[in-house]
Design a protein around this motif. Structure first.
Motif, mmCIF file in Angstrom:
data_model
loop_
_atom_site.group_PDB
_atom_site.id
_atom_site.type_symbol
_atom_site.label_atom_id
_atom_site.label_comp_id
_atom_site.label_asym_id
_atom_site.label_seq_id
_atom_site.Cartn_x
_atom_site.Cartn_y
_atom_site.Cartn_z
ATOM 1 N N ALA A 65 -15.212 -12.206 97.068
ATOM 2 C CA ALA A 65 -16.376 -11.662 96.359
ATOM 3 C C ALA A 65 -16.065 -10.313 95.746
ATOM 4 O O ALA A 65 -16.902 -9.416 95.731
ATOM 5 C CB ALA A 65 -17.576 -11.561 97.299
ATOM 6 N N GLY A 66 -14.829 -10.153 95.234
ATOM 7 C CA GLY A 66 -14.524 -9.021 94.388
ATOM 8 C C GLY A 66 -15.008 -9.301 92.982
ATOM 9 O O GLY A 66 -15.811 -10.222 92.742
ATOM 10 N N ALA A 67 -14.513 -8.536 92.026
ATOM 11 C CA ALA A 67 -14.976 -8.683 90.649
ATOM 12 C C ALA A 67 -14.745 -10.096 90.121
ATOM 13 O O ALA A 67 -15.617 -10.664 89.451
ATOM 14 C CB ALA A 67 -14.278 -7.659 89.756
ATOM 15 N N ALA A 68 -13.600 -10.682 90.416
ATOM 16 C CA ALA A 68 -13.295 -12.020 89.897
ATOM 17 C C ALA A 68 -14.233 -13.063 90.476
ATOM 18 O O ALA A 68 -14.780 -13.907 89.757
ATOM 19 C CB ALA A 68 -11.841 -12.378 90.193
ATOM 20 N N GLY A 69 -14.423 -13.039 91.782
ATOM 21 C CA GLY A 69 -15.305 -14.016 92.407
ATOM 22 C C GLY A 69 -16.739 -13.886 91.936
ATOM 23 O O GLY A 69 -17.431 -14.889 91.723
ATOM 24 N N LEU A 70 -17.206 -12.650 91.770
ATOM 25 C CA LEU A 70 -18.568 -12.440 91.282
ATOM 26 C C LEU A 70 -18.723 -12.965 89.862
ATOM 27 O O LEU A 70 -19.744 -13.584 89.520
ATOM 28 C CB LEU A 70 -18.919 -10.950 91.345
ATOM 29 C CG LEU A 70 -18.974 -10.329 92.751
ATOM 30 C CD1 LEU A 70 -19.262 -8.838 92.647
ATOM 31 C CD2 LEU A 70 -20.010 -11.022 93.632
ATOM 32 N N ALA A 71 -17.721 -12.713 89.011
ATOM 33 C CA ALA A 71 -17.775 -13.226 87.637
ATOM 34 C C ALA A 71 -17.795 -14.749 87.627
ATOM 35 O O ALA A 71 -18.529 -15.368 86.834
ATOM 36 C CB ALA A 71 -16.587 -12.701 86.841
ATOM 37 N N ALA A 72 -17.002 -15.352 88.502
ATOM 38 C CA ALA A 72 -16.977 -16.813 88.575
ATOM 39 C C ALA A 72 -18.337 -17.362 88.988
ATOM 40 O O ALA A 72 -18.858 -18.307 88.377
ATOM 41 C CB ALA A 72 -15.905 -17.260 89.564
ATOM 42 N N LEU A 73 -18.932 -16.759 90.010
ATOM 43 C CA LEU A 73 -20.222 -17.244 90.492
ATOM 44 C C LEU A 73 -21.315 -17.056 89.443
ATOM 45 O O LEU A 73 -22.118 -17.968 89.194
ATOM 46 C CB LEU A 73 -20.595 -16.516 91.786
ATOM 47 C CG LEU A 73 -21.953 -16.880 92.398
ATOM 48 C CD1 LEU A 73 -22.046 -18.370 92.697
ATOM 49 C CD2 LEU A 73 -22.203 -16.058 93.658
ATOM 50 N N LYS A 74 -21.358 -15.874 88.826
ATOM 51 C CA LYS A 74 -22.365 -15.624 87.793
ATOM 52 C C LYS A 74 -22.257 -16.655 86.678
ATOM 53 O O LYS A 74 -23.271 -17.179 86.181
ATOM 54 C CB LYS A 74 -22.181 -14.203 87.242
ATOM 55 C CG LYS A 74 -23.208 -13.784 86.214
ATOM 56 C CD LYS A 74 -22.695 -13.974 84.796
ATOM 57 C CE LYS A 74 -23.725 -13.476 83.780
ATOM 58 N NZ LYS A 74 -23.350 -13.836 82.394
ATOM 59 N N LEU A 112 -26.839 -13.155 92.816
ATOM 60 C CA LEU A 112 -25.682 -13.859 93.366
ATOM 61 C C LEU A 112 -25.692 -13.917 94.891
ATOM 62 O O LEU A 112 -25.057 -14.802 95.482
ATOM 63 C CB LEU A 112 -24.391 -13.163 92.898
ATOM 64 C CG LEU A 112 -24.207 -12.958 91.394
ATOM 65 C CD1 LEU A 112 -22.835 -12.349 91.113
ATOM 66 C CD2 LEU A 112 -24.388 -14.259 90.624
ATOM 67 N N ARG A 113 -26.364 -13.002 95.539
ATOM 68 C CA ARG A 113 -26.232 -12.850 96.983
ATOM 69 C C ARG A 113 -26.598 -14.103 97.783
ATOM 70 O O ARG A 113 -25.971 -14.372 98.814
ATOM 71 C CB ARG A 113 -27.038 -11.643 97.461
ATOM 72 C CG ARG A 113 -26.455 -10.326 96.950
ATOM 73 C CD ARG A 113 -27.148 -9.116 97.538
ATOM 74 N NE ARG A 113 -26.583 -7.880 97.012
ATOM 75 C CZ ARG A 113 -25.500 -7.296 97.480
ATOM 76 N NH1 ARG A 113 -24.855 -7.847 98.498
ATOM 77 N NH2 ARG A 113 -25.051 -6.173 96.948
ATOM 78 N N PRO A 114 -27.606 -14.891 97.377
ATOM 79 C CA PRO A 114 -27.905 -16.102 98.170
ATOM 80 C C PRO A 114 -26.751 -17.099 98.243
ATOM 81 O O PRO A 114 -26.762 -17.987 99.113
ATOM 82 C CB PRO A 114 -29.106 -16.713 97.426
ATOM 83 C CG PRO A 114 -29.748 -15.566 96.719
ATOM 84 C CD PRO A 114 -28.595 -14.689 96.303
ATOM 85 N N PHE A 115 -25.755 -16.927 97.377
ATOM 86 C CA PHE A 115 -24.636 -17.874 97.330
ATOM 87 C C PHE A 115 -23.347 -17.280 97.909
ATOM 88 O O PHE A 115 -22.273 -17.855 97.729
ATOM 89 C CB PHE A 115 -24.400 -18.307 95.876
ATOM 90 C CG PHE A 115 -25.622 -18.856 95.207
ATOM 91 C CD1 PHE A 115 -25.945 -20.201 95.327
ATOM 92 C CD2 PHE A 115 -26.478 -18.035 94.477
ATOM 93 C CE1 PHE A 115 -27.088 -20.714 94.719
ATOM 94 C CE2 PHE A 115 -27.611 -18.524 93.876
ATOM 95 C CZ PHE A 115 -27.934 -19.870 93.996
ATOM 96 N N ILE A 116 -23.471 -16.151 98.594
ATOM 97 C CA ILE A 116 -22.300 -15.452 99.129
ATOM 98 C C ILE A 116 -22.383 -15.410 100.646
ATOM 99 O O ILE A 116 -23.394 -14.969 101.211
ATOM 100 C CB ILE A 116 -22.199 -14.021 98.575
ATOM 101 C CG1 ILE A 116 -22.114 -14.031 97.048
ATOM 102 C CG2 ILE A 116 -20.981 -13.298 99.159
ATOM 103 C CD1 ILE A 116 -22.198 -12.656 96.412
ATOM 104 N N ARG A 117 -21.322 -15.852 101.316
ATOM 105 C CA ARG A 117 -21.225 -15.757 102.772
ATOM 106 C C ARG A 117 -20.245 -14.635 103.115
ATOM 107 O O ARG A 117 -19.026 -14.791 102.955
ATOM 108 C CB ARG A 117 -20.783 -17.086 103.381
ATOM 109 C CG ARG A 117 -21.855 -18.160 103.299
ATOM 110 C CD ARG A 117 -21.415 -19.466 103.939
ATOM 111 N NE ARG A 117 -20.988 -19.296 105.331
ATOM 112 C CZ ARG A 117 -20.623 -20.298 106.134
ATOM 113 N NH1 ARG A 117 -20.646 -21.549 105.662
ATOM 114 N NH2 ARG A 117 -20.236 -20.073 107.368
ATOM 115 N N LEU A 118 -20.788 -13.502 103.544
ATOM 116 C CA LEU A 118 -19.967 -12.352 103.918
ATOM 117 C C LEU A 118 -19.403 -12.530 105.324
ATOM 118 O O LEU A 118 -19.927 -13.304 106.120
ATOM 119 C CB LEU A 118 -20.798 -11.076 103.833
ATOM 120 C CG LEU A 118 -21.380 -10.736 102.450
ATOM 121 C CD1 LEU A 118 -22.355 -9.577 102.557
ATOM 122 C CD2 LEU A 118 -20.267 -10.414 101.461
#
Length: 472
Positions: free
Chosen positions: A14-23, A113-119
């Protein structure tokens, strides 16, 4: 709706690349039709990747980030930001790491994006099983996915140069990689910093204030002494009693400590050897039938994203963020657009044409596999912009990199030097105060005014070209 129409998507990191992919995935008609089910798995406690600082100082264990206390960007943020999401009003043009971290958190919040991220959920193993990707998490939970996006970054595993004697220095705690560096402190009277990249430049500037003599090892540099700073060429040997040998034949004695700002390895430890073979690929043509990790590049990847091999559909696995010497966030957003397109339309992926494109680049870079590995992911100035345009074109978007972004990237050095001067004068805040409140175009206008002032300033202060650090 048929059950087999629904596709699950695993995003690693969930760095910049992962966030861009999810968005990008959330923007697709497939997601809106409930046909795509994405999830990001992030090992750390928050989004941000390399920009997220650690709670405690790094120990002997490998740090989660190489982020040091004084780090600022070496690109103006209007150039480096996601095109879909500018930095907030009044942000310093060359922001500190904390600004970038808050920006990425805001990006995740703005696009929900947060509902789709498992920290706090590391990915330990990804392998191909039948027609699915089997993903094992740190909790030993095992899940199956149709599609996988690898976005775990490449600024964690240190690259150590193959220099005789270095191992003994590391074992004796007389040397360390810059991944552990956080702030300047006294490590001895004579300090050696190896590496001429942005972090090496910053660390050398900071450490010069803690020692009597600072030695910088820069490959290809001519020996030069300036005050208490010595420039030397490539390091060729670490000897006993603090002796260090250099490519020009000179020797420095009494070196107390060495910091190695020598870069990082491409690492995808959760992909098994059956998927990614460790080591250099064989000479081409033909392309190898298996994906290789040389630690400098993954090969062969179509468009630096999709693995060209025969074990699984190449558009079922994608890699993000591998190109270097680019404005990374715009590149990532363009990659994400192409990934979403080929995930949705795998039939449009022309494997033969993609293979020919990879072979053409291979031929352009020469015939030595080791040299090609080092150069493969390094983009030239114009190459990154043409690359983004081609990715957007492949995704069916009529999007082109605007000229002002190209100009801002080309002039990043003079802009950075002038910004440091404005900060020294106490004038930097006034330049950005309120900028951006009326829209992203205000940042473009500011950048153009700043560039004009910077060029005028440097033309009358030529000595400043060498006197300020370019940042990281």
């Amino acid at each position: 709706m048929q059950v087999d129409q629904v596709k699950s998507i695993c995003i690693v990191g969930a760095g910049a690349a992962g966030l861009a992919a999810l968005k990008t995935v959330l923007d697709t008609p497939q997601f809106k039709a409930n046909l795509w089910k994405p999830v990001i798995f992030e090992a750390r406690s928050q989004v941000g990747g390399v920009w997220l600082p650690e709670d405690t100082p790094p120990t002997s264990e490998l740090p989660a980030t190489p982020l040091y206390d004084s780090l600022t960007t070496n690109l103006p943020h209007p150039v480096m930001c996601f095109p879909s999401f500018p930095f907030p009003p009044s942000t310093p043009v060359f922001p500190a790491a904390a600004h970038v971290q808050r920006y990425l958190e805001a990006y995740a919040a703005h696009f929900n994006l947060r509902p789709f991220i498992r920290l706090g959920t590391p990915v330990c193993d990804v392998r191909r099983a039948s027609s699915k990707w089997t993903v094992r998490l740190g909790s030993d939970e095992i899940l199956d996915f149709d599609l996988v996006i690898v976005a775990n970054g490449h600024y964690r595993v240190p690259r150590y140069p193959a220099v005789p004697g270095l191992g003994a220095w590391l074992a004796a705690n007389k040397a360390s990689h810059s991944v552990w560096y956080r702030h300047p402190r006294h490590l001895g009277d004579k300090i050696l910093v190896v590496g001429a990249g942005p972090s090496g430049t910053d660390i050398a500037a900071e450490m010069s204030g803690t020692c009597t003599t600072l030695v910088r090892s820069i490959s290809g540099a001519a020996p030069e002494d300036s005050g208490h700073v010595k420039i030397r060429g490539r390091t060729t040997k670490f000897g006993a009693n603090g002796q260090v040998h250099f490519e020009d034949g000179s020797v420095e004695s009494g070196v107390d400590y060495c910091i190695l700002a020598t870069g990082y390895e491409v690492s995808v430890p959760f992909l098994s050897e059956s998927l990614v073979h460790s080591g250099l690929p064989p000479p081409c043509p033909p392309l190898p039938g298996k994906l290789h990790n040389s630690t400098y590049h993954l090969f062969p990847l179509a468009r630096h994203i999709f693995p060209i091999q025969s074990s699984f559909p190449p558009t079922s696995l994608a890699f993000m963020g591998l190109p270097v010497r680019v404005a990374p966030l715009p590149v990532m957003e363009a990659q994400a657009a192409a990934i979403a397109h080929f995930f949705a339309h795998p039939e449009s992926f022309d494997a033969d044409a993609e293979a020919q494109s990879v072979l053409a680049r291979y031929a352009e870079l020469g015939g030595d596999p080791a040299a090609i590995a080092r150069l493969w992911s390094v983009f030239g100035f114009d190459e990154q912009f043409a690359y983004q345009d081609r990715l957007h074109e492949a995704a069916g978007a009529d999007t082109r990199v605007p000229q002002w972004r190209k100009d801002g990237y080309a002039k990043k050095g003079v802009l950075r030097r002038f910004w440091v001067e404005l900060e020294r004068r106490g004038e930097a805040d006034a330049w950005v105060r309120g900028v951006g409140r009326g829209g992203a175009h205000e940042w473009v206008d500011l950048l153009q005014r700043l560039l004009q002032a910077a060029e005028e300033w440097e033309s009358t202060n030529p000595g400043e070209r060498e006197s300020t650090s370019p940042g990281v």
